[in-house]
Design an enzyme around this catalytic site. Sequence first.
Site, PDB file in Angstrom:
ATOM      1  N   GLY B  53       0.786  -1.142  -0.036  1.00  0.00           N
ATOM      2  CA  GLY B  53      -0.022  -0.027  -0.111  1.00  0.00           C
ATOM      3  C   GLY B  53       1.033   1.206  -0.035  1.00  0.00           C
ATOM      4  O   GLY B  53       1.997   1.239   0.626  1.00  0.00           O
ATOM      5  N   SER B  54       0.484   2.297  -0.646  1.00  0.00           N
ATOM      6  CA  SER B  54       1.127   3.626  -0.576  1.00  0.00           C
ATOM      7  C   SER B  54       0.867   3.970   1.000  1.00  0.00           C
ATOM      8  O   SER B  54       0.026   3.661   1.504  1.00  0.00           O
ATOM      9  CB  SER B  54       0.586   4.366  -1.718  1.00  0.00           C
ATOM     10  OG  SER B  54       0.933   3.979  -2.972  1.00  0.00           O
ATOM     11  N   GLY B  55       1.729   5.225   1.204  1.00  0.00           N
ATOM     12  CA  GLY B  55       1.530   5.536   2.427  1.00  0.00           C
ATOM     13  C   GLY B  55       2.888   5.463   3.604  1.00  0.00           C
ATOM     14  O   GLY B  55       2.938   5.843   4.515  1.00  0.00           O
ATOM     15  N   HIS B  56       3.640   4.678   2.974  1.00  0.00           N
ATOM     16  CA  HIS B  56       4.797   4.232   3.642  1.00  0.00           C
ATOM     17  C   HIS B  56       5.963   4.714   3.241  1.00  0.00           C
ATOM     18  O   HIS B  56       7.323   4.377   3.345  1.00  0.00           O
ATOM     19  CB  HIS B  56       4.971   2.623   3.743  1.00  0.00           C
ATOM     20  CG  HIS B  56       3.695   2.119   4.145  1.00  0.00           C
ATOM     21  ND1 HIS B  56       3.254   2.190   5.425  1.00  0.00           N
ATOM     22  CD2 HIS B  56       3.043   1.122   3.660  1.00  0.00           C
ATOM     23  CE1 HIS B  56       2.166   1.297   5.632  1.00  0.00           C
ATOM     24  NE2 HIS B  56       2.119   0.448   4.631  1.00  0.00           N
ATOM     25  N   LYS B 104       5.935  -7.855   2.434  1.00  0.00           N
ATOM     26  CA  LYS B 104       5.525  -7.604   3.859  1.00  0.00           C
ATOM     27  C   LYS B 104       4.338  -8.592   4.492  1.00  0.00           C
ATOM     28  O   LYS B 104       3.433  -9.066   3.458  1.00  0.00           O
ATOM     29  CB  LYS B 104       5.156  -6.164   4.184  1.00  0.00           C
ATOM     30  CG  LYS B 104       6.314  -5.168   3.778  1.00  0.00           C
ATOM     31  CD  LYS B 104       6.058  -3.709   4.345  1.00  0.00           C
ATOM     32  CE  LYS B 104       4.736  -3.015   3.937  1.00  0.00           C
ATOM     33  NZ  LYS B 104       4.821  -2.967   2.309  1.00  0.00           N
ATOM     34  N   ASP B 109      -1.201  -8.158   1.066  1.00  0.00           N
ATOM     35  CA  ASP B 109      -0.016  -7.974   0.317  1.00  0.00           C
ATOM     36  C   ASP B 109       0.242  -9.516  -0.088  1.00  0.00           C
ATOM     37  O   ASP B 109       0.649  -9.787  -1.207  1.00  0.00           O
ATOM     38  CB  ASP B 109       1.163  -7.604   0.876  1.00  0.00           C
ATOM     39  CG  ASP B 109       1.071  -6.140   0.951  1.00  0.00           C
ATOM     40  OD1 ASP B 109       0.753  -5.227   0.310  1.00  0.00           O
ATOM     41  OD2 ASP B 109       1.319  -5.724   2.220  1.00  0.00           O
ATOM     42  N   HIS B 215       0.321   0.966   9.690  1.00  0.00           N
ATOM     43  CA  HIS B 215      -1.047   1.393   9.194  1.00  0.00           C
ATOM     44  C   HIS B 215      -1.678   2.080  10.247  1.00  0.00           C
ATOM     45  O   HIS B 215      -3.166   2.130  10.294  1.00  0.00           O
ATOM     46  CB  HIS B 215      -1.850   0.396   8.538  1.00  0.00           C
ATOM     47  CG  HIS B 215      -1.250  -0.610   7.601  1.00  0.00           C
ATOM     48  ND1 HIS B 215      -0.345  -1.517   7.755  1.00  0.00           N
ATOM     49  CD2 HIS B 215      -0.905  -0.408   6.401  1.00  0.00           C
ATOM     50  CE1 HIS B 215      -0.010  -2.247   6.957  1.00  0.00           C
ATOM     51  NE2 HIS B 215      -0.252  -1.334   5.699  1.00  0.00           N
TER      52      HIS B 215
END
Lengths: 214, 334
Positions: B53-56, B104, B109, B215
């Site tokens: 996911g984006s945001g990391h 991960k 994922d 998250h």
Amino acid sequence: MLIRMSNPISFSSFISPTLQAISIHENEIESLDRAIGDGDHFINLKRGVTAIQSITHELDSLPNSQQAKSIGMKLLSSVGGASGPLFASFFLEFSKHYNDENSTLENFCQAFTEGVDAIKRRGKSDVGEKTMLDVLVPVAELIKLASLNKLDIIELSQQVITKSIECAESTKSMLPTKGRSTGLGDRAIGHMDPGAKSCQVIICEICNQIISRG
Amino acid sequence: MKKFINHADDFLEQSLSGLQSAHPELLQVHKDPFFVTRKNINPHKVQIISGGGSGHEPLHTGFIGHGMLDIACPGHIFTSPTPDQMIAAIDYCQPKNGVLMIVKNYSGDVMNFEMASEMIDTKNATILTNDDAAVINSSYTEGKRGVAGTLIVEKVVGSLAESGASLEECQQFGLHANNLCSSIGVALTSCTIPAAGKPTFDIENDQIEFGVGIHGEPGRRREAIREANLIVSDMVEAIFQDFRERDVKIGGNSEFLVVVNGFGATPLSELYLIFNSVTNILNEKQLNIGRSLVGNFTTALDMAGASVTLCLLDDAIRKHWDSSVYTPSLRWGI
């Protein structure tokens, strides 16, 4: 033991009502997911159903088994997260077992059960783990029983509504052992599983549509 | 919600366009579906693909380039990428010697990469990273999550792949490095997904979440904030507990790579204060810090908080950590 479903309804006719139904429950699903997940379940689900809605016209011309396959592939490429592959696995497996030439309740039941089993395999999960399976598995069993007892489709739909609401509720008291909420442990007890809730909303809407269309 | 944002739906597309404009010499952003590759592809080396996911950020798109990743597949914010992204990316790179997926250990994922793995013809292998000490591993959990230790695995495996190692060698080395990493995170605030517009969780002003995931998903416990040394002491203790449970042997001469990672909204000065605290604790235990990295590398959007990762160094990991790397967010030895 074969009960022919009179003029099988095109699956595509359920897409818009489903999108409306989940939108009505946006706040509820989102707040459940913020409580014990990571807050993205509703957004992902809505993106998936909206993507399917965008291909409704293509789906209209296809037999139901092929519709299920297209829906599965669309969900796979548009939803992401855990629910994407899980919902996609259901529809892809369903499409393999659904017989357009012989659309009996028995055949629908078999395809539905195979779809639910595909979710179990993909998620390496089963009932009692505080997931969507806690709604889907009992509903599959109910349909199986109905197909054996030659239950009327309207009566079955009413029973499925009651069952799925009851099952979604039952996830409140469960300790999560699969999915994002496992990190919470005991703290997740008391919250309904958002995936179970969204499945319940979709299933109830489809049943309501079947009932209202007679 | 107060963010630099035009419209929630365009957020990812515009952010990736910025990445492309900032690093045209290093990488190529592809759209529909989204994937990021190196500018210069070498199909003869094992292709290292990661994603999530984006945001990391900078994980994973910021680690594309020489000595690290070949491909990154960004999903929507906090949502796993989809198999069509991975398949399109692998098809674009035309790997001659296989694809190694670094994933991960989050169910989304894992499932999406698993489906891609089943759908491609290219030889492939997977490393699941699971360095999060917060999750007590038992039959009642899905297993430990992959967090900041992932970037260590990506760095050292990326280096090995650059030297021409085989798919099997890269996978084995990655599993080895993952096993020697342990991390734990603490959140001071929640984070806000742009499309959701509200914080993911509520946390009182005087509370922290100990063992938080990347998250904002809850961790081991909610507790009152205390002085930093005491919080860091608990963090390091959780990591050593995890090493003991997994039978990772720590001795008098043990040397560590220490990563102090910010979650997005914690200033570097606080991260260095944490590093100082970790240094004092390890000194007391007569353990050595061989390598270090301090900064925001595995973030959770705008969450305030930090994680500590310890990676037990051996000669191979030290060598591949030190080797040259040239990516948007890690760069040395060039």
